[in-house]
Design a protein around this motif. Sequence first.
Motif, short mmCIF file in Angstrom:
data_model
loop_
_atom_site.label_atom_id
_atom_site.label_comp_id
_atom_site.label_asym_id
_atom_site.label_seq_id
_atom_site.Cartn_x
_atom_site.Cartn_y
_atom_site.Cartn_z
N LEU A 290 2.16 2.11 -3.81
CA LEU A 290 1.36 2.14 -4.81
C LEU A 290 1.21 3.79 -5.17
CD1 LEU A 290 -1.79 0.09 -4.13
CD2 LEU A 290 0.14 -0.45 -5.94
N GLY B 233 5.91 2.15 -8.16
CA GLY B 233 4.48 1.73 -7.79
C GLY B 233 4.21 0.81 -9.21
N PRO C 290 0.87 -1.41 -0.14
CA PRO C 290 0.06 0.10 -0.10
C PRO C 290 0.89 1.27 0.16
CG PRO C 290 -0.76 -1.45 1.42
CD PRO C 290 0.36 -2.20 1.22
N ASP D 242 -0.72 4.20 -8.30
CA ASP D 242 -2.09 4.08 -9.08
C ASP D 242 -2.63 3.00 -8.16
OD1 ASP D 242 -4.22 3.51 -10.38
OD2 ASP D 242 -3.28 2.87 -12.16
N PRO D 243 -3.93 3.37 -7.60
CA PRO D 243 -4.56 2.28 -6.51
C PRO D 243 -5.21 0.98 -7.56
CG PRO D 243 -5.97 4.20 -7.08
CD PRO D 243 -4.50 4.59 -7.59
N ASN D 244 -5.30 1.27 -9.00
CA ASN D 244 -5.97 0.41 -9.71
C ASN D 244 -4.72 -0.76 -10.06
OD1 ASN D 244 -8.69 1.14 -9.60
ND2 ASN D 244 -7.93 2.82 -11.15
N GLU D 245 -3.45 -0.30 -9.82
CA GLU D 245 -2.39 -1.47 -10.20
C GLU D 245 -2.70 -2.80 -9.72
OE1 GLU D 245 0.49 -3.06 -11.70
OE2 GLU D 245 0.70 -0.72 -12.08
#
Length: 358
Positions: A245, A259, A242, A247-250
């Motif tokens: 990251l 990330g 966490p 991009d939270p959609n990675e």
Amino acid sequence: MPRKKGKKGYKATHRLRQRDKDKRGGNAAQNLPSGEAGSLAQLAESYLENLAVRNYTADTIEGRRDALKVFLLWVVERELLELSEITKPILESYQRHLWRWRKTNGKPLGISTQRSRLGTVKDFFAHLVKQNHLPANPASELEMPRPEKCLPQESLSLQEVKQLLNVPDTTDPLGLRDRSILETFYSTGMRRGELAKLELHDLNRDRQTIRLRQGKGHKDRVVPVGTRALKWLERYLDETRPKLLIDPNEKALFVTSYGEAFNPDVLSRMVSKFIKRAEITKPGSCHILRHSCATHMLEGGADIRFIQQLLGHEKLETTAIYTHVSIEQLKAVHSKTHPAEKPPEPRPDDQENDTGNA
């Protein structure tokens, strides 16, 4: 394309991997020599496109492209510009050229490399015949060099594995990630490219398995992940990922400090660095952990067919090479069966002396 002459032109002919690499290990595409419609270069591009249509992997196509580039530059250098000029004697001359070629360090090309380059040329001309560009295949009777039967690199000992796993500083987020990567390599025996492509949904914590998608040869498989490796993976996912990251959609399971998903070359450099820091003198990188996983399981009594499934080998013969590496089993049999290893039988006079002393 103008003909290149002299020492510099000769060397330029054989620079297979002149790739522009960015700081994170990216590779630039390799192009074949340009040519007009119907030229060897244009036919080579058509051949590579046909491989893609037939669902060959990107790595296979890239390797064939590199091999064809070497061959095409060789024929252009000799002004063999027409397809009809490429005869069996010409191809035999190219084969001798590969055999005589020396790298910058003075060493010859490996037999496997020679076979790979010649095999691509043979397949290329077979394709031309099928596509009616040639009435006959000049490469059909080209005799390949005999393959060498070499053992794989020496695996790590259990102590060396322990030294390696203890190198990353697990109090640091990146060190925790790196430890989980090393544990995953050693536990599953997966390839570096397979680890680089892992996504979050590929890990099944409940079943303690990892799904490897589109591995070598476009094959999927599911492998077990050990309890210890799973614990490190869970710590990494809870504490480190966490923070890395952007991009939270990675979707990538393992991410870099940028990330993003890892490039396999970056993984190799990282593991090589850890091996040196562990003061291990054996050469190797990610693949040495794959070898070590298979060898240690074999020495622990695992059936070779289970190891075959774990490693994703299509043929059992590929896995069977580990039976040559597992010297511990051979040593155990040797000590039990070799006459020189058996304790000497007591002599009659020794028995009498023992009775007298009693």
